[in-house]
Motif scaffolding. Structure first.
Motif, PDB file in Angstrom:
ATOM      1  N   TYR A 195       0.835  -1.191   0.000  1.00 49.71           N
ATOM      2  CA  TYR A 195       0.000   0.000   0.000  1.00 49.71           C
ATOM      3  C   TYR A 195       0.878   1.253   0.000  1.00 49.71           C
ATOM      4  O   TYR A 195       1.874   1.354   0.736  1.00 49.71           O
ATOM      5  CB  TYR A 195      -0.921   0.023   1.219  1.00 49.71           C
ATOM      6  CG  TYR A 195      -2.149  -0.851   1.053  1.00 49.71           C
ATOM      7  CD1 TYR A 195      -3.339  -0.313   0.576  1.00 49.71           C
ATOM      8  CD2 TYR A 195      -2.100  -2.208   1.352  1.00 49.71           C
ATOM      9  CE1 TYR A 195      -4.463  -1.114   0.410  1.00 49.71           C
ATOM     10  CE2 TYR A 195      -3.215  -3.021   1.188  1.00 49.71           C
ATOM     11  CZ  TYR A 195      -4.383  -2.467   0.718  1.00 49.71           C
ATOM     12  OH  TYR A 195      -5.491  -3.259   0.549  1.00 49.71           O
ATOM     13  N   GLY A 237      -3.047   5.262   0.521  1.00 50.81           N
ATOM     14  CA  GLY A 237      -3.975   4.253   1.021  1.00 50.81           C
ATOM     15  C   GLY A 237      -4.402   3.237  -0.017  1.00 50.81           C
ATOM     16  O   GLY A 237      -5.213   2.364   0.277  1.00 50.81           O
ATOM     17  N   ASN A 238      -3.859   3.321  -1.234  1.00 53.80           N
ATOM     18  CA  ASN A 238      -4.185   2.379  -2.292  1.00 53.80           C
ATOM     19  C   ASN A 238      -3.006   1.454  -2.572  1.00 53.80           C
ATOM     20  O   ASN A 238      -1.858   1.771  -2.255  1.00 53.80           O
ATOM     21  CB  ASN A 238      -4.562   3.118  -3.580  1.00 53.80           C
ATOM     22  CG  ASN A 238      -5.813   3.961  -3.407  1.00 53.80           C
ATOM     23  OD1 ASN A 238      -6.784   3.523  -2.792  1.00 53.80           O
ATOM     24  ND2 ASN A 238      -5.790   5.183  -3.943  1.00 53.80           N
ATOM     25  N   ILE A 239      -3.299   0.308  -3.168  1.00 49.63           N
ATOM     26  CA  ILE A 239      -2.242  -0.630  -3.518  1.00 49.63           C
ATOM     27  C   ILE A 239      -1.419  -0.064  -4.667  1.00 49.63           C
ATOM     28  O   ILE A 239      -1.960   0.329  -5.699  1.00 49.63           O
ATOM     29  CB  ILE A 239      -2.828  -1.999  -3.901  1.00 49.63           C
ATOM     30  CG1 ILE A 239      -3.460  -2.673  -2.680  1.00 49.63           C
ATOM     31  CG2 ILE A 239      -1.744  -2.901  -4.486  1.00 49.63           C
ATOM     32  CD1 ILE A 239      -4.097  -4.023  -2.977  1.00 49.63           C
ATOM     33  N   ASN A 240      -0.107  -0.019  -4.467  1.00 44.06           N
ATOM     34  CA  ASN A 240       0.813   0.414  -5.516  1.00 44.06           C
ATOM     35  C   ASN A 240       1.184  -0.815  -6.337  1.00 44.06           C
ATOM     36  O   ASN A 240       1.784  -1.758  -5.835  1.00 44.06           O
ATOM     37  CB  ASN A 240       2.066   1.041  -4.888  1.00 44.06           C
ATOM     38  CG  ASN A 240       3.034   1.567  -5.928  1.00 44.06           C
ATOM     39  OD1 ASN A 240       3.581   0.800  -6.713  1.00 44.06           O
ATOM     40  ND2 ASN A 240       3.243   2.873  -5.925  1.00 44.06           N
ATOM     41  N   GLY A 279      -8.350  -5.941  -4.973  1.00 45.78           N
ATOM     42  CA  GLY A 279      -8.140  -4.565  -4.548  1.00 45.78           C
ATOM     43  C   GLY A 279      -9.435  -3.790  -4.583  1.00 45.78           C
ATOM     44  O   GLY A 279     -10.524  -4.357  -4.715  1.00 45.78           O
ATOM     45  N   GLU A 337     -13.862  -2.120  -0.952  1.00 47.75           N
ATOM     46  CA  GLU A 337     -12.605  -2.740  -0.551  1.00 47.75           C
ATOM     47  C   GLU A 337     -12.889  -4.081   0.102  1.00 47.75           C
ATOM     48  O   GLU A 337     -13.954  -4.277   0.698  1.00 47.75           O
ATOM     49  CB  GLU A 337     -11.833  -1.851   0.430  1.00 47.75           C
ATOM     50  CG  GLU A 337     -11.149  -0.669  -0.211  1.00 47.75           C
ATOM     51  CD  GLU A 337     -10.228   0.044   0.768  1.00 47.75           C
ATOM     52  OE1 GLU A 337     -10.522   0.007   1.979  1.00 47.75           O
ATOM     53  OE2 GLU A 337      -9.225   0.625   0.329  1.00 47.75           O
TER      54      GLU A 337
END
Length: 384
Positions: A69, A73-76, A121, A373
């Protein structure tokens, strides 16, 4: 005398031996049955080992996902692809992750130690639509509204722009809304009711909000009976009255209605049953339906399959509803609405002489910008 006693003792010994052998055979049979079979110890041990191995595979992936993350706050995705390479035996599309084989979007399925592991995700409406078999029927938490009539919401459908939730179960009569004239549905049981007391408060499709008329497109295209005061379309108007169902609208929703139309139902069903799905058409009175494999339309369909409790609940009994009202008139009769009935779709007459089996499961249309989510449960998502 001694010879007779010897023979007598010998006879007793043979009987005892036979009994002992029988008992041993029974014990052996019990032991084998205990060790083998679907519920045997060996089978259970094998299943437990497989479950532990699968859980270990999932845990390996989840650890790397949690470390992927970014600050937003998001998945990279770059971090995710790099971190997943730490998991030995992990493959994607049948190959090791590499610069030529990367995960570009979620959800995605990887394989670890022979087990498929889902990486889900954040999902928008388009993602839910593309992966209907994964999302439809999943529980959604984090949705709050004024009414306490629904304790659990499930994903019912996505049109690619908005996600639609359905109440997990039928709502109690006390949680059904009054019309603007103050009338309630006809009470037949705590979870069973019909439209006898409310249909006169509506004027056909003229009483239906334009934003939900899209779900009656086939029927409204005929026009003639769609605007009159026939009982069925007025019952539908109650179900689609977005004003009276407003207590089910939370901060993340556009509107709420009393249940799906047959068009929404069939579109959702097609997403989860792409091989055998329901087609719909309409005449001036209402809708007719058929399997895509059939040539003729009908007003009833048997053996409709459920999918995670969103289409047909088979646990109805005398204390609950036997099915749910569908917000569409039936081509069978101008007084009939369509309804589900355990494992079928049927025509349910709205009047209290016959319409005594069905309840309502409200539908909520979420805002188009809602993102889901993965939640803490196995089949659970939360509103971001």
């Amino acid at each position: 005398m001694k010879i007779k006693e010897l023979e007598k003792n010998k006879g007793i010994t043979l009987i005892a031996l036979v009994i002992t052998i029988i008992v041993l055979l029974i014990l052996a049979g019990v032991t084998i049955a205990t060790l083998t079979g679907n519920n045997g110890i060996l089978t259970k041990a094998t299943q437990a080992k497989e479950e532990m191995t699968q859980a270990s595979a999932e845990e390996k992936v989840n650890v790397e996902v949690l470390g992927s993350y970014g600050n937003d706050g998001n998945i990279n995705m770059d971090m995710l692809n790099e971190n997943l390479q730490n998991v030995e035996s992990l493959t994607y599309n049948g190959e090791k992750l590499s610069s030529d084989n990367v995960i570009s979007k979620l959800p995605a399925i990887v394989n670890v130690d022979g087990y498929d592991v889902l990486i889900s995700g954040p999902a928008d409406a388009a993602t839910v639509k593309e992966n209907a078999s994964m999302y439809y029927g999943a529980e959604v938490t984090g949705y709050e509204c004024e009414s306490d009539g629904v304790s659990k919401w499930r994903i019912f459908y996505s049109d690619g722009t908005s996600i639609y939730l359905i109440a997990d179960d039928y709502i109690h009569y006390d949680n059904t809304p009054e019309t603007k004239q103050g009338n309630k549905l006809y009470f037949y049981g705590d979870y069973r009711y019909n439209f006898e007391n409310v249909y006169k408060d509506y004027n056909g499709s003229n009483s239906i909000n334009d934003k939900v008329k899209i779900w009656l497109g086939k029927y409204l295209s005929y026009g003639s009976n769609a605007t009159n005061t026939q009982g069925s379309i007025n019952g539908v108007a109650y179900m689609l009255d977005t004003d009276i169902w407003n207590d089910y609208v939370g901060g993340d929703a556009q509107y709420a209605i009393g249940g799906p139309t047959i068009e929404m139902f069939c579109e959702s069903y097609k997403d989860t049953h792409p091989d055998k799905y329901i087609e719909y058409d309409a005449v001036t009175n209402g809708y007719k339906i058929k399997w895509n494999t059939d040539t003729e339309y009908a007003t009833d369909l048997e053996l409709v399959e459920d999918y995670n409790h969103i289409y047909v609940r088979s646990d109805g009994n005398i204390n609950t509803a036997f099915g749910m009202w569908i917000a569409s008139p039936s081509a069978d009769n101008i007084r009939n609405l369509i309804a589900t009935n355990k494992n079928s779709i049927t025509r349910g007459q709205y009047n209290h002489y016959y319409g005594n089996l069905w309840g309502l499961r409200p539908i909520v249309c979420l805002d188009s910008n809602v993102i889901l989510e993965k939640g803490s449960g196995d089949n659970n998502y939360t509103i971001k």
